[in-house]
Design an enzyme around this catalytic site. Structure first.
Site, PDB file in Angstrom:
ATOM      1  N   ASP A  35      16.887  -1.161   8.901  1.00 59.46           N
ATOM      2  CA  ASP A  35      17.929  -2.194   8.495  1.00 59.46           C
ATOM      3  C   ASP A  35      17.128  -2.803   7.073  1.00 59.46           C
ATOM      4  O   ASP A  35      16.152  -3.017   7.082  1.00 59.46           O
ATOM      5  CB  ASP A  35      18.285  -3.214   9.412  1.00 59.46           C
ATOM      6  CG  ASP A  35      19.061  -4.310   9.098  1.00 59.46           C
ATOM      7  OD1 ASP A  35      20.169  -3.720   8.820  1.00 59.46           O
ATOM      8  OD2 ASP A  35      18.853  -5.263   9.339  1.00 59.46           O
ATOM      9  N   GLY A  69       6.951   4.031  -5.924  1.00 60.66           N
ATOM     10  CA  GLY A  69       8.004   4.536  -5.999  1.00 60.66           C
ATOM     11  C   GLY A  69       8.342   4.692  -7.361  1.00 60.66           C
ATOM     12  O   GLY A  69       7.877   3.823  -8.179  1.00 60.66           O
ATOM     13  N   MET A  70       9.447   5.603  -7.994  1.00 57.27           N
ATOM     14  CA  MET A  70       9.769   5.580  -9.325  1.00 57.27           C
ATOM     15  C   MET A  70      10.858   4.707  -9.657  1.00 57.27           C
ATOM     16  O   MET A  70      11.240   4.236 -10.502  1.00 57.27           O
ATOM     17  CB  MET A  70      10.218   7.175  -9.546  1.00 57.27           C
ATOM     18  CG  MET A  70       9.176   8.177  -9.598  1.00 57.27           C
ATOM     19  SD  MET A  70       9.424   9.804 -10.062  1.00 57.27           S
ATOM     20  CE  MET A  70      10.032  10.307  -8.417  1.00 57.27           C
ATOM     21  N   PRO A  99       0.867  -1.124  -0.125  1.00 57.99           N
ATOM     22  CA  PRO A  99      -0.009  -0.230   0.006  1.00 57.99           C
ATOM     23  C   PRO A  99       0.697   1.158  -0.033  1.00 57.99           C
ATOM     24  O   PRO A  99       2.058   1.481   0.486  1.00 57.99           O
ATOM     25  CB  PRO A  99      -0.661  -0.145   1.244  1.00 57.99           C
ATOM     26  CG  PRO A  99      -0.141  -0.853   2.221  1.00 57.99           C
ATOM     27  CD  PRO A  99       0.709  -1.941   1.124  1.00 57.99           C
ATOM     28  N   GLY A 100       0.290   2.422  -0.597  1.00 58.16           N
ATOM     29  CA  GLY A 100       0.911   3.538  -0.536  1.00 58.16           C
ATOM     30  C   GLY A 100       1.297   4.049  -2.163  1.00 58.16           C
ATOM     31  O   GLY A 100       0.730   3.432  -3.118  1.00 58.16           O
ATOM     32  N   ILE A 101       1.734   5.191  -2.168  1.00 58.36           N
ATOM     33  CA  ILE A 101       2.065   5.611  -3.451  1.00 58.36           C
ATOM     34  C   ILE A 101       3.389   4.794  -4.026  1.00 58.36           C
ATOM     35  O   ILE A 101       4.408   4.825  -3.346  1.00 58.36           O
ATOM     36  CB  ILE A 101       2.766   7.344  -3.255  1.00 58.36           C
ATOM     37  CG1 ILE A 101       1.337   7.869  -3.019  1.00 58.36           C
ATOM     38  CG2 ILE A 101       2.902   7.605  -4.614  1.00 58.36           C
ATOM     39  CD1 ILE A 101       1.812   9.321  -2.251  1.00 58.36           C
TER      40      ILE A 101
END
Length: 590
Positions: A378, A327-328, A323-325
């Site tokens: 980590d 990444g590029m 979930p979430g935006i």
């Protein structure tokens, strides 16, 4: 038995002995590097502390390579022969039977094999996917703990400090004892002040060193129940030391041993006994997290893999896109029943990203060797990790084939991922803020700013600082986890945005001035709060100094002059009051 088989057995035994000799050499040098931590702490040689951490990580790799070179000398057989390795493993298992640190020795065998072979040849009859021995509860802890017993808690703590391994005297022992006793009573009850009930302390005989602090770790038995105990010792850099705080709760201990902090330097010749002791005090910690904290990241990786395999066998949910935006640079997936994320570098990066696969990998390597000061998660790095294909959701599989096709191989009912990273799952800060109360938002934004400041003071500039690149832990700490644009703060060029020279400059669509690859404009940090006015309001109230070029340039000057940041794994409010006016220590305290 054929002549070839006899020769193989002889060669296999020599290989097994050579690998064990390599391990013993590694472990001896490892313990010596760790034993020197006391001297570094007492000399306040913080630069040497950082160098020793890197050296100890590199030591393992060097010993593995050295062992592989010896293998080619001790046998005239092809050391890539898998049948030979099967026999070598059998011989090695006999050699490490009842070995005091056999689990670390088995991981070393795996590492030597992996240095010779590709990781997709993982098979339990060739390497130690599972251990050859059961890790049983130690029958006695006599060899790793010192016991203190009595009714008077102040007297117990006095004896503990007076008998500690430090050569430095304590600055003011009575003041230290005042603070320790008050914290102990606050946690376990006023009746212990009277000294009418028996207490016992089991102190781990080896001190845990990390950063600029030393930690005495143990277990306090109150009414027959064991509770954590940590005394944090600091060097005043004036010839003596003092107790900065005393922690007696499981949550506080868990934060000290956080996955976002570097490994300790601790003389643990019996790693499993230390791990077992700590696991009793932190039952929510996984085995791999504890081994990682003890300074055995390679064995932590082994434990992680075993746990993952076991979890996949006992669950049936599917891996999904995290979930979430999106990444590029990375595509990220997770298993809902397992709080770990898996990160794969994409084949192509959308503009304006200008990094390469190798640059991204270099930045993750930098993080693994740098002081993470509790603000960077980590990571474990894997090559050719094998998963059951049917555990991947159709949406995730389509996503991987679209954005990271070069990194996946479908082999029958298996999905092999050529290269990936794993991290503990955290709630992305932007998602956390959506449902947080105003108080929670304020605390999270304060933590976000502290995270940026502390990373920067440790000479790490996050580069990409949108809220989605930071996560919130279960303890409410904000941790950075997107490393594809990090760089050393001292490599950055912090600039003011130039004033337009004329109206034409002001009306121009793009920038009228030149921007170099290392140029950073702190005034633009306000853009990270687009659409979140309340978050921006809190940030500007508490951390507006981050918009100032002078803040960053001043920090660069301190780092270049040899400054090593003071950050400790407990809240500023937990520090004993008599040290609160020490400006040097509280600049970047948590």
């Amino acid at each position: 038995m054929t002549e070839t088989a006899i020769t193989h057995n002889s060669s296999a035994r020599r290989m097994a002995k050579t690998v064990l000799n390599g391990f013993n050499s590694y472990f001896a040098d490892y313990l010596n590097a760790t034993l020197a931590a006391k001297a570094r702490f007492e000399k306040a040689d913080w630069q040497a502390v950082q160098q020793a951490n890197v050296m100890r990580l590199e030591l393992y790799k060097e010993k593995v390579h050295q062992t592989v070179n010896f293998l080619a000398i001790v046998t005239n057989r092809d050391i890539r022969n898998l049948d030979l390795w099967r026999q070598a493993k059998s011989a090695y298992s006999q050699l490490v039977s009842n070995f005091p640190n056999f689990e670390i020795a088995e991981t070393f065998f795996n590492s030597v094999f992996a240095d010779v072979h590709d990781h997709d040849k993982i098979d339990d009859d060739i390497i130690y996917v599972l251990s050859s021995q059961l890790l049983v509860q130690p029958s006695s802890e006599y060899s790793i703990t010192i016991r203190y017993q009595g009714n008077d808690c102040r007297d117990l703590f006095r004896r503990l400090l007076q008998e500690s391994e430090f050569s430095l005297p304590f600055e003011d022992l009575e003041d230290d004892l005042d603070g320790i006793v008050e914290n102990f009573i606050a946690q376990h009850g006023e009746h212990h002040r009277r000294g009418t009930q028996p207490l016992s302390i089991d102190l781990l005989e080896s001190v845990f060193y990390r950063g600029k602090a030393a930690y005495m770790v143990g277990r306090v038995s109150v009414d027959g129940v064991g509770h954590p105990m940590i005394l944090a010792i600091l060097n005043n850099e004036r010839g003596s030391c003092y107790v900065d705080t005393a922690l007696f709760s499981q949550d506080d201990m868990s934060v000290v041993f956080s996955f976002a902090r570097n490994h300790f330097m601790v003389d643990a010749p019996l790693p499993y006994q230390y791990a077992h002791f700590l696991k009793q005090l932190m039952p929510n910690k996984r085995d791999y997290e504890i081994y990682n904290a003890l300074g055995f990241p390679k064995h932590a990786k082994t434990e992680f893999y075993r746990e993952l395999v076991q979890h996949l066998r006992s669950s049936d949910d599917q891996f999904i896109i995290a979930p979430g935006i999106k990444g590029m640079v990375m595509t990220v997936f997770t298993l809902p029943s397992y709080n770990i994320v898996f990160k794969i570098i994409k084949d192509k990066f959308a503009p304006p990203k200008e990094v390469t696969h190798e640059i991204v990998r270099d930045r993750y390597r930098l993080v693994s060797r740098h002081d993470r000061i509790g603000r960077m998660a980590d990571t474990q790095e894997f090559d050719n990790l094998v998963f059951p294909l049917d555990r991947f959701s159709p949406e995730l599989l389509a996503e991987l084939q679209k954005v990271a096709a070069s990194q996946i191989v479908i082999d029958g009912d298996r999905l092999i991922i050529r290269h990936l990273y794993t991290e503990r799952y955290m709630t992305p800060l932007n998602i956390y803020l959506e449902s947080a109360s105003e108080t929670e938002q304020r605390n999270a934004i304060e933590e976000y700013g502290n995270c940026i400041k502390q990373l920067s003071a440790a000479n790490i500039f996050p580069g990409d600082m949108p809220l989605k690149n930071f996560g919130v832990t279960r303890h409410g700490r904000v941790v950075f986890y997107d490393y594809d644009e990090i760089e050393l703060l001292t490599d950055c060029n912090f600039r003011h945005i130039p004033v337009p020279r004329n109206e034409e400059d002001e009306m121009r669509a793009g920038t009228w001035y030149t921007v170099g690859p290392q140029d950073i404009f702190p005034e633009e940090f306000r853009l990270f709060f687009s659409g979140r006015p309340k978050a921006r309001e809190f940030f500007e109230e508490m951390h507006s100094d981050l918009y100032q070029v002078e803040f960053w340039q001043g920090l660069q000057q301190k780092i270049r002059s040899g400054y090593v940041v003071d950050v400790f794994p407990y809240r500023r409010a937990k520090r004993f009051k008599r040290h609160q006016d020490d400006d040097r220590l509280q600049i970047y305290s948590s």
